[in-house]
Design an enzyme around this catalytic site. Structure first.
Site, PDB file in Angstrom:
ATOM      1  N   ARG A  21     -28.115   3.035  22.847  1.00 46.56           N
ATOM      2  CA  ARG A  21     -28.780   1.927  23.527  1.00 46.56           C
ATOM      3  C   ARG A  21     -28.454   1.983  25.026  1.00 46.56           C
ATOM      4  NH1 ARG A  21     -27.869  -3.831  23.124  1.00 46.56           N
ATOM      5  NH2 ARG A  21     -25.799  -3.476  23.928  1.00 46.56           N
ATOM      6  N   GLY A  34     -32.215  -6.695  17.081  1.00 45.86           N
ATOM      7  CA  GLY A  34     -30.991  -7.175  17.722  1.00 45.86           C
ATOM      8  C   GLY A  34     -30.886  -8.654  17.421  1.00 45.86           C
ATOM      9  N   THR A  35     -30.351  -8.924  16.252  1.00 45.53           N
ATOM     10  CA  THR A  35     -30.410 -10.308  15.770  1.00 45.53           C
ATOM     11  C   THR A  35     -29.426 -11.239  16.475  1.00 45.53           C
ATOM     12  OG1 THR A  35     -29.126  -9.460  13.932  1.00 45.53           O
ATOM     13  CG2 THR A  35     -31.458  -9.910  13.519  1.00 45.53           C
ATOM     14  N   ASN A  36     -28.525 -10.679  17.289  1.00 42.54           N
ATOM     15  CA  ASN A  36     -27.662 -11.585  18.064  1.00 42.54           C
ATOM     16  C   ASN A  36     -28.517 -12.295  19.112  1.00 42.54           C
ATOM     17  OD1 ASN A  36     -25.566 -10.418  16.637  1.00 42.54           O
ATOM     18  ND2 ASN A  36     -25.116  -8.931  18.245  1.00 42.54           N
ATOM     19  N   LYS A  82     -19.540 -24.185 -15.488  1.00 41.19           N
ATOM     20  CA  LYS A  82     -18.630 -24.695 -16.509  1.00 41.19           C
ATOM     21  C   LYS A  82     -19.429 -25.258 -17.695  1.00 41.19           C
ATOM     22  CE  LYS A  82     -14.963 -26.668 -14.958  1.00 41.19           C
ATOM     23  NZ  LYS A  82     -14.264 -27.706 -14.205  1.00 41.19           N
ATOM     24  N   GLU A 100     -35.421  -8.086  20.054  1.00 42.97           N
ATOM     25  CA  GLU A 100     -34.407  -9.137  20.194  1.00 42.97           C
ATOM     26  C   GLU A 100     -34.916 -10.296  21.054  1.00 42.97           C
ATOM     27  OE1 GLU A 100     -30.846  -7.479  21.973  1.00 42.97           O
ATOM     28  OE2 GLU A 100     -31.985  -6.118  23.238  1.00 42.97           O
ATOM     29  N   GLY A 147     -10.951 -25.877  -7.517  1.00 44.99           N
ATOM     30  CA  GLY A 147     -10.150 -26.894  -6.829  1.00 44.99           C
ATOM     31  C   GLY A 147     -10.856 -27.611  -5.694  1.00 44.99           C
ATOM     32  N   CYS A 152     -29.209  -4.120  14.077  1.00 45.47           N
ATOM     33  CA  CYS A 152     -27.896  -3.787  14.644  1.00 45.47           C
ATOM     34  C   CYS A 152     -27.155  -5.019  15.150  1.00 45.47           C
ATOM     35  CB  CYS A 152     -28.031  -2.739  15.739  1.00 45.47           C
ATOM     36  SG  CYS A 152     -29.029  -3.292  17.119  1.00 45.47           S
ATOM     37  N   SER A 174     -35.110  -1.620  16.296  1.00 45.20           N
ATOM     38  CA  SER A 174     -33.837  -2.068  15.751  1.00 45.20           C
ATOM     39  C   SER A 174     -33.722  -3.551  16.090  1.00 45.20           C
ATOM     40  CB  SER A 174     -32.686  -1.274  16.361  1.00 45.20           C
ATOM     41  OG  SER A 174     -31.471  -1.768  15.856  1.00 45.20           O
ATOM     42  N   MET A 187     -13.612 -29.532  -5.845  1.00 40.69           N
ATOM     43  CA  MET A 187     -14.176 -30.851  -6.165  1.00 40.69           C
ATOM     44  C   MET A 187     -13.236 -31.590  -7.110  1.00 40.69           C
ATOM     45  SD  MET A 187     -18.201 -30.063  -6.390  1.00 40.69           S
ATOM     46  CE  MET A 187     -17.996 -28.633  -7.421  1.00 40.69           C
ATOM     47  N   TYR A 205     -32.514   0.750   7.447  1.00 35.39           N
ATOM     48  CA  TYR A 205     -31.050   0.774   7.514  1.00 35.39           C
ATOM     49  C   TYR A 205     -30.515  -0.512   8.129  1.00 35.39           C
ATOM     50  CZ  TYR A 205     -31.365   1.653  12.527  1.00 35.39           C
ATOM     51  OH  TYR A 205     -31.621   1.523  13.860  1.00 35.39           O
ATOM     52  N   ARG A 254     -15.204 -33.746 -15.179  1.00 35.03           N
ATOM     53  CA  ARG A 254     -14.954 -32.637 -14.262  1.00 35.03           C
ATOM     54  C   ARG A 254     -16.237 -32.150 -13.601  1.00 35.03           C
ATOM     55  NH1 ARG A 254     -10.378 -29.109 -16.343  1.00 35.03           N
ATOM     56  NH2 ARG A 254      -9.562 -30.269 -18.097  1.00 35.03           N
ATOM     57  N   ARG A 311     -14.552 -18.844 -17.406  1.00 29.21           N
ATOM     58  CA  ARG A 311     -15.454 -18.419 -16.320  1.00 29.21           C
ATOM     59  C   ARG A 311     -15.060 -17.001 -15.940  1.00 29.21           C
ATOM     60  NH1 ARG A 311     -12.691 -22.634 -12.143  1.00 29.21           N
ATOM     61  NH2 ARG A 311     -10.690 -21.598 -12.029  1.00 29.21           N
ATOM     62  N   ARG A 317     -23.419   0.977  22.229  1.00 33.98           N
ATOM     63  CA  ARG A 317     -23.623   0.151  23.425  1.00 33.98           C
ATOM     64  C   ARG A 317     -23.041   0.910  24.611  1.00 33.98           C
ATOM     65  NH1 ARG A 317     -22.071  -4.242  19.522  1.00 33.98           N
ATOM     66  NH2 ARG A 317     -23.615  -5.929  19.655  1.00 33.98           N
ATOM     67  N   HIS A 330      -2.554 -23.090  -7.087  1.00 33.03           N
ATOM     68  CA  HIS A 330      -3.659 -23.238  -6.144  1.00 33.03           C
ATOM     69  C   HIS A 330      -3.583 -22.177  -5.045  1.00 33.03           C
ATOM     70  CE1 HIS A 330      -5.528 -24.932  -2.498  1.00 33.03           C
ATOM     71  NE2 HIS A 330      -6.484 -25.227  -3.353  1.00 33.03           N
TER      72      HIS A 330
HETATM   73  C1  PEP Z   1     -28.194  -7.978  19.578  1.00 35.04           C
HETATM   74  O1  PEP Z   1     -28.590  -8.689  20.501  1.00 35.04           O
HETATM   75  O2  PEP Z   1     -28.280  -8.287  18.384  1.00 35.04           O
HETATM   76  C2  PEP Z   1     -27.520  -6.714  19.869  1.00 35.04           C
HETATM   77  C3  PEP Z   1     -27.118  -5.916  18.891  1.00 35.04           C
HETATM   78  O3  PEP Z   1     -27.239  -6.427  21.163  1.00 35.04           O
HETATM   79  P1  PEP Z   1     -26.003  -7.059  21.964  1.00 35.04           P
HETATM   80  O4  PEP Z   1     -25.163  -7.772  20.963  1.00 35.04           O
HETATM   81  O5  PEP Z   1     -25.324  -5.928  22.605  1.00 35.04           O
HETATM   82  O6  PEP Z   1     -26.705  -7.964  22.916  1.00 35.04           O
HETATM   83 MG    MG Z   2     -28.811  -7.808  22.481  1.00 37.93          MG
END
Ligand code: PEP
Ligand code: MG
Length: 893
Positions: free
Chosen positions: A618, A767-769, A24, A746, A103, A832, A765, A105, A852, A94, A338, A562, A456
């Site tokens: 997998r 496996g960020t979970n 702003k 992972e 809205g 993934c 790959s 703040m 990817y 503001r 804005r 999976r 709003h």
């Molecule tokens: C992961 O662990 O990120 C993954 C893709 O495998 P899963 O979620 O099946 O454990």
């Molecule tokens: Mg996993």
């Protein structure tokens, strides 16, 4: 060293100083520079806000002095004086962060009024009603925002007075009424706070600036930031601006304008205004505003000037603008501009139109659409046939498109709670306010009785992509009794309603929905995104249906199939259970034989849908106990079906029990224990590929992925099983077929030893979970239970399972990618985990050089756009774009 500057006059800044002055503030400076009529003022910087927090919520003396100095300069510019008994200066205070947070703040208007200056205002303007109306609004806002006295308590006092005078509208109270109201408001203030309402404008100013700084960390701002990836470290700036008044009588007014239609993107100015009102009346939706075309009749000269300025601003910013304006006794001012929030449909149309109008390049246009917004295009609308049969029970404004259906919730808290309990609800309110944010997020859709297209509810719902119908005045809603009445019928919390945010129609009951179709602007825009990006986008899919959907959404292959999901289906689970209870390898192989054709059939279906796009398959990952029941009666029933004793099965179930199943007998550990499982899966993959290749001629290069590897030798062990099996089948078939074996990264140890692992793995790959779970050391399944305390205390700002923690987990990914490449320069890298569909995580993946990302089918378009944006922001060579086939060609299996 030069003294740091914390306060800037609008004339000292410009549009490029967004980080320091907030959106702003930077825009007010820019508008001043290009000659737009802007009430002048100054901006206290975001750095001052951060310093306020660093100093323990205190504004440092030198910053206070700087504020006072700028105030004197503002007095000189305006020819008025703060607190003066001749020509008092009034200001608004503001918030204004780097990213717009509508809205979320706080704002204070009419600051500088007290018992003396209000009289001067009354005499000078000859309009005591206006002066006292401004004063009562100021007391109310200051008390609410700065002193946290409930706004409602002032409204109650006002309602009482209206009842007493026998009137219904605020505007029907006369000057004497308002004068009396001010006395009552101040008495109420004193009763609650114990102190008199502060009459010194300087005290009012500094306290208000502090309150805006504080509001940066109010709960709704924190929630909004989490939803929109806005870091807490940015802080907010504060804008102090000379007041102009839209409530000075019938030649004054105030409004909101969009340079194009924010719902449809139509190239036509879309504006609403109210005569004799202040901005809050328009935004809060308390009175329903008029269309700007009315202004052409009421004041053609101002209308023309207004249209010119809107066009100038849009051309200047090369984007659709959302502006606030005020007409004070026939003179037009712009209070802010804005880039406007817009629906996904509008965003695409505007981006494509601006390129076609020659105002933007494709690269610039790509940055104009929020990737997450595309989601809204991909979700269902009402089935046209079902809709024909439905009777419209009421009609409101089509505030945010889409279709929603659910039971009625009458408060935001109720909506949130019922949503958490698994119910689908539509939030029905007289009007929404920023405190309702969490309920609005939880609701399937939002329906309000009051408010226009810029209320709003409308603005926030559009931003979130939630379906919304606003201003549905026919409904009689009793929030206390939790009832909604229309056409003589009363509905309650157990009744379903359906709302159509594209038409404004409201229906009783449930209406069938259908999947959306994508075409036109979406196609053009996404084709540009695809041309620009270098990061590929695959999908996580484990059946032909999801694969087909993902391909329609632009997926370039499967990044994660999976296979266990195929085992859970009703007709297969018996075979896997037989395998689990098998006493020896022979029995286990017999059970696996039953699974083979099923699994092979699945892969054939998937390969057919993919045509010649790549798929990463997998191998079995979850702990085996997940396939068995745990309750005695279910165990008894299953033991009969399996033809074994209850005790024997119970024994197996107990022996599979693990204290930490997520860290237990799962992933590649299963294949190490039972190589025949990996053998069967390899057979299914390779035979399916051969079948499809022979029948349909697709050049398939199967990618077999071994999960949960932490040590190169365990990967090698399983890989040997795979290659032995695969080579034999390929040889027997007498054909040429390349395939790849890779692994998931992972487990932190895999990331740490990625150079060794890359000796065996042809691709990684991430496996960020699991990688997030194991790096943080907290469970991916129930961390939500305590993360909320982390958000409340600003320890974490976002869910690390939704958005990559770039500092920790990200460091592991970057390191593993580099280590992997040091051993195998051509190694293919992907992700993934759930993060593969999150825009900021996609950008991170681009920046660290992955080939990817892979995400669920509905997030594929989101990832495609996020990848293109990452490329525009940080161009990289398209050589990262090596396809599976190229990589396969460079490997030697
Ligand atoms: C992961 O662990 O990120 C993954 C893709 O495998 P899963 O979620 O099946 O454990
Ligand atoms: Mg996993």
């Amino acid at each position: 060293m030069e003294k740091k500057k914390y306060v800037y006059l609008f004339s000292e800044g410009n549009g490029s100083m967004r980080n320091l002055l907030g959106g702003k503030g930077a825009n007010l400076a820019e508008m001043t520079n290009i000659g737009i009529p802007v009430p002048q003022g100054f901006t206290v910087t975001t750095e001052a806000c951060n310093k306020y927090y660093d100093d323990g919520k205190i504004i440092a003396e030198d910053i206070i002095n700087e504020i006072h100095e700028k105030m004197v300069e503002l007095e000189n510019i305006s020819g008025k004086k703060f607190g003066s008994l001749e020509n008092p200066l009034l200001v608004s205070v503001r918030s204004g962060a780097r990213a717009s947070m509508p809205g979320m703040m706080d704002t204070i208007l009419n600051l500088g009024l007290n018992d003396q200056t209000v009289e001067v205002m009354a005499n000078k303007t000859g309009n005591p009603r206006f002066a006292y109306d401004s004063y009562r609004r100021f007391i109310q806002m200051f008390a609410d925002v700065v002193m946290e006295i409930e706004k409602r308590s002032f409204e109650d006092i006002m309602d009482e007075m209206k009842a007493d005078r026998g009137v219904t509208l605020d505007t029907e109270l006369n000057a004497d009424d308002l004068k009396e109201l001010v006395i009552k408001f101040k008495a109420h203030y004193k009763a609650v706070k114990g102190d008199d309402f502060p009459s010194d404008p300087t005290v009012q100013l500094i306290e208000s600036i502090k309150a805006v700084f504080r509001s940066w960390n109010n709960p709704r701002a924190i929630v909004y930031r989490r939803m929109n990836d806005i870091p807490g470290s940015w802080g907010t700036a504060v804008n102090v601006q000379e007041m102009v008044f839209g409530n000075k009588g019938n030649t004054s007014g105030t409004g909101v304008a969009f340079s194009r239609n924010p719902s449809t993107g139509e190239k036509k100015i879309f504006a609403e205004y109210l005569m004799n009102a202040q901005g809050e009346d328009v935004v809060a939706g308390i009175r329903t505003p008029q269309n700007i075309e009315e202004l052409a009749k009421e004041n053609p000269a101002v209308y023309e000037q207004f249209m010119d300025i809107v066009a100038t601003l849009e051309d200047h910013y090369k984007d659709m603008q959302d502006m606030e304006f005020t007409i004070e006794e026939g003179k037009l001012y712009f209070l802010q501009t804005r880039n406007g929030k817009r629906t996904a449909q509008a965003a695409l149309k505007i981006a494509v139109d601006l390129v076609e109008e020659g105002k933007l390049t494709k690269e610039e246009a790509i940055l104009k659409v929020e990737p997450k917004q595309l989601d809204t295009l991909l979700h269902p609308a009402f089935d046209t046939e079902a809709l024909k049969a439905a009777a419209v029970m009421a009609k409101g404004l089509p505030a945010s498109p889409g279709a929603a259906c659910g039971k009625i919730a009458f408060t935001a808290e109720e909506a949130k709670e019922r949503h958490e309990n698994g119910e689908k609800v539509v939030l029905v309110r007289l009007e929404t306010s920023p405190e309702d944010i969490e309920g609005m997020i939880a609701a399937e859709g939002i329906l309000t009785v009051r408010g226009g297209m810029t209320s709003h509810a409308a603005v926030v719902a559009r931003g979130m992509g939630t379906c919304c119908v606003a201003g549905c005045g026919e409904l009689k809603v009793n929030e206390g009794a939790k009832t909604l009445e229309v056409g003589g019928v009363t509905y309650g919390v157990d009744d379903f309603i359906s709302i159509d945010g594209s038409t404004g129609n409201v229906y009783a009951g449930q209406i069938k929905t259908v999947d959306p179709e994508i075409s036109g602007y979406f196609g053009t825009f996404m084709a540009w995104a695809d041309d620009i990006r270098s990061l590929k986008v695959r999908t996580n899919a484990d059946n032909p249906r999801d694969t087909a959907q993902a391909v329609r959404f632009g997926a370039e292959g499967i990044g994660l199939c999976r296979t266990e999901h195929m085992f859970f289906e009703a007709d297969r689970i018996m075979a896997i259970r037989e395998m689990i209870v098998a006493k020896n390898e022979t029995d286990r192989r017999a059970a696996l034989e039953k699974l083979l054709p099923m699994q092979k059939g699945d892969f054939i279906g998937i390969y057919e849908e993919l045509q010649d796009k790549p798929a990463t398959i997998r191998f079995l990952d979850p702990p085996l106990h997940e396939f068995l029941p745990h309750e005695d009666d279910e165990i008894a029933e299953l033991s009969k079906e399996l033809g074994i004793t209850f005790e024997a099965l119970k024994n197996t179930v107990e022996s599979l029990h693990e204290f930490n199943p997520m860290m237990g007998h799962r992933g590649c550990r299963l294949a190490v224990s039972y190589p025949e499982i990996a053998e069967m899966q390899t057979r299914a993959v390779i035979e399916a590929a051969i079948d499809v290749k022979n029948r349909l001629g697709y050049d398939i290069v199967p990618e077999i992925m071994i999960p949960l590897v932490g040590e190169v030798k365990e990967l090698k062990y399983v890989k040997d099983v795979v290659t032995r099996t695969a080579d034999e089948i390929i040889k027997e078939a007498g054909i040429e077929m390349k395939y790849m074996v890779g692994t998931m990264i992972e487990i932190p140890r895999a990331a740490l030893t990625a150079d060794e692992i890359a000796n065996e793995a042809e691709f990684f790959s991430f496996g960020t979970n699991d990688l997030t779970q194991m790096t943080f050391g907290f469970s991916r399944d129930d961390a939500g239970n305590f993360l909320k305390y982390y958000y409340d205390n600003s320890i974490y700002e976002s869910d690390p399972f939704a958005r990559i923690d770039q500092v920790g987990v990200g460091k592991l990914i970057k390191m593993a990618a580099e280590l992997g490449k040091s051993t195998r320069p051509n190694i293919k890298l992907g992700i993934c985990g759930e993060h593969g569909g999150d825009p900021s995580s996609v950008e991170f993946c681009h920046n660290v050089g992955l080939n990817y990302v892979s995400c669920s089918p509905y997030r594929v378009p989101v990832a495609r756009l996020a990848a293109a944006q990452a490329e525009v922001k940080n161009p990289r060579s398209k050589s990262c774009d090596s396809s599976a086939e190229e990589v396969a060609a460079s490997t030697n299996n």
